[in-house]
Design a protein around this motif. Structure first.
Motif, mmCIF file in Angstrom:
data_model
loop_
_atom_site.group_PDB
_atom_site.id
_atom_site.type_symbol
_atom_site.label_atom_id
_atom_site.label_comp_id
_atom_site.label_asym_id
_atom_site.label_seq_id
_atom_site.Cartn_x
_atom_site.Cartn_y
_atom_site.Cartn_z
ATOM 1 N N VAL A 195 77.708 21.473 27.854
ATOM 2 C CA VAL A 195 77.423 22.675 28.635
ATOM 3 C C VAL A 195 77.457 23.875 27.686
ATOM 4 N N HIS A 196 76.340 24.579 27.608
ATOM 5 C CA HIS A 196 76.239 25.760 26.751
ATOM 6 C C HIS A 196 76.744 26.972 27.527
ATOM 7 N N VAL A 197 77.620 27.742 26.914
ATOM 8 C CA VAL A 197 78.158 28.944 27.559
ATOM 9 C C VAL A 197 77.868 30.137 26.659
ATOM 10 N N GLN A 198 77.231 31.147 27.215
ATOM 11 C CA GLN A 198 76.829 32.306 26.411
ATOM 12 C C GLN A 198 77.170 33.585 27.169
ATOM 13 N N VAL A 199 77.943 34.458 26.519
ATOM 14 C CA VAL A 199 78.279 35.764 27.104
ATOM 15 C C VAL A 199 77.446 36.815 26.409
ATOM 16 N N MET A 200 76.860 37.720 27.188
ATOM 17 C CA MET A 200 76.030 38.784 26.620
ATOM 18 C C MET A 200 76.432 40.107 27.227
ATOM 19 N N GLY A 201 76.644 41.125 26.379
ATOM 20 C CA GLY A 201 76.994 42.428 26.922
ATOM 21 C C GLY A 201 77.681 43.294 25.893
ATOM 22 N N ILE A 202 78.639 44.088 26.350
ATOM 23 C CA ILE A 202 79.270 45.071 25.474
ATOM 24 C C ILE A 202 80.782 44.839 25.376
ATOM 25 N N LYS A 204 78.248 51.524 32.208
ATOM 26 C CA LYS A 204 78.881 51.401 30.893
ATOM 27 C C LYS A 204 77.814 51.269 29.824
ATOM 28 N N GLU A 205 78.148 51.662 28.598
ATOM 29 C CA GLU A 205 77.186 51.618 27.501
ATOM 30 C C GLU A 205 77.921 51.197 26.239
ATOM 31 N N GLY A 206 77.250 50.486 25.339
ATOM 32 C CA GLY A 206 77.923 50.082 24.105
ATOM 33 C C GLY A 206 77.049 49.195 23.258
ATOM 34 N N ASN A 207 77.623 48.701 22.159
ATOM 35 C CA ASN A 207 76.869 47.833 21.257
ATOM 36 C C ASN A 207 76.710 46.446 21.859
ATOM 37 N N TYR A 208 75.474 45.982 21.897
ATOM 38 C CA TYR A 208 75.155 44.692 22.507
ATOM 39 C C TYR A 208 75.584 43.543 21.606
ATOM 40 N N LYS A 209 76.267 42.595 22.187
ATOM 41 C CA LYS A 209 76.753 41.432 21.442
ATOM 42 C C LYS A 209 76.492 40.156 22.254
ATOM 43 N N ILE A 210 76.436 39.054 21.530
ATOM 44 C CA ILE A 210 76.283 37.739 22.154
ATOM 45 C C ILE A 210 77.341 36.814 21.576
ATOM 46 N N ALA A 211 78.043 36.097 22.417
ATOM 47 C CA ALA A 211 78.971 35.069 21.939
ATOM 48 C C ALA A 211 78.669 33.777 22.678
ATOM 49 N N SER A 212 78.671 32.682 21.953
ATOM 50 C CA SER A 212 78.325 31.416 22.614
ATOM 51 C C SER A 212 79.174 30.267 22.109
ATOM 52 N N THR A 213 79.274 29.248 22.929
ATOM 53 C CA THR A 213 79.979 28.031 22.554
ATOM 54 C C THR A 213 79.413 26.863 23.358
ATOM 55 N N THR A 214 79.875 25.674 23.038
ATOM 56 C CA THR A 214 79.454 24.495 23.798
ATOM 57 C C THR A 214 80.687 23.761 24.295
ATOM 58 N N LEU A 215 80.719 23.493 25.597
ATOM 59 C CA LEU A 215 81.778 22.649 26.145
ATOM 60 C C LEU A 215 81.293 21.209 26.141
#
Lengths: 163, 163, 163
Positions: free
Chosen positions: B156-163, B18-29
């Motif tokens: 707890v830091h949670v970070q999603v990285m991808g497309i 898969k290919e696409g625009n790279y994004k990062i989303a993060s939050t803290t639990l």
């Protein structure tokens, strides 16, 4: 901490930077194990997948989809792998009482508490950088599936991310 | 290593790319623990965050921001979690002498050396691939915060990285 | 699991999302160790590299290129590091029989089986999110190279990926 100038750490003066379109490629390895405890190298299969993928530079994430089999990185040498197996038995014995194995307390009939605990010891995933389509590994480093409740069929998810 | 043709490893013939625009989303639990040693599943919260994020495919990195609480992956079953707690006590006992707990050698007054050592045992982070907005986990896999010096409030830091 | 409304987990209401051109920067640290077992913080060097790199937000992957030296995350305090060293000796003793150290069974003449086993205990890599060019670490968190077969020169690969 001590003065950086006195530090015994050298940073490679060259910082290599690359940029490109982000891509993800993934697959699943299915691995047949034959022993209850078995340490099996899957380095070659992972390297082959990375080489075939369209991603040259990035990171490879390899994860067990199980709670009684994990993944670790170390050397593949028969005598050493036998020492590892003995170490798992010594640190987390198989033949002691576990609540998870007690029919009065658990509905699990596999009597595999030791396998769960050992999987926590090694961890469920490893990740390895890739450079020019090749795994960035030291001379002796191999990825080993750690089977703790075999014989079994195990699924390992492999995902390369980068450019 | 043995011949690949004879290997007990199958590679899924389909390599998904898969290919696409790279994004990062993060939050803290922020997680409240109630016991000194407590294993607490946070799988549902992580899955909810990933589902709400704009990232469908990539990797989720979950990290404890502490040195006496870690993260691990395993099954959530009461009897098994009790076995895990016993195993931590057996491998890294709480009631032996530690320099870190000795007022003559340490300014730490929490007497929590065992908690630090156990956090090293389990590790401070886990990472999980995501596919179509869902965590790529096996049937029994759960993410557990491992509290070793509670009761406490843990980040707890949670970070999603991808497309 | 219990009702989310009753759960002791709070999710930060703010989900921060960023987007941009994906980049990778990497370097190699070379670390001189002086003792057979030595725990050495490399946090400052990693932070300096991340700050100098063109990547502000993403993830930093730090990996040992060895099978007898690993990486872990914990607090840097003299008394505690001494407790860690004692714990490694207690859980994985150096002076017992290992096949890997037996000239009849192994061509390795370093007699370092304990070092391999301890490297499996701690793991070969750690990864840390970066935000605005800074490592996302808790107050007491440090990255430690864990030397188990020194004195030696060790290579640690550091790779930042993100935007």
């Amino acid at each position: 901490m001590s003065n950086l100038a006195l530090s015994a750490v050298e940073i490679d003066s060259e910082i290599e930077t690359k940029e490109g379109n982000y891509k993800i490629a993934s697959t699943t390895l299915v691995i047949r194990t034959n022993e209850r405890v078995e340490l099996k190298s899957i380095t070659r299969e992972i390297a082959a997948f990375v080489e075939q993928s369209p991603i040259r530079d990035g990171i490879v994430h390899i994860s067990s989809l199980h709670t009684t089999a994990g993944l670790m990185m170390n050397e593949v040498q028969g005598a050493l792998l036998s020492d590892m197996t003995s170490m798992f038995e010594q640190v987390i014995p198989s033949s002691v009482y576990y609540k998870h194995n007690d029919p009065l307390l658990s509905d699990c009939d596999r009597r595999n508490a030791d396998a769960h605990l050992r999987a926590v010891f090694v961890g469920h995933s490893v990740s390895i950088p890739s450079t020019d389509g090749r795994l960035k590994l030291g001379t002796w480093q191999n990825v080993l599936l750690t089977e703790f409740d075999g014989p079994n069929n195990r699924q390992v998810h492999v995902q390369v991310m980068g450019i």
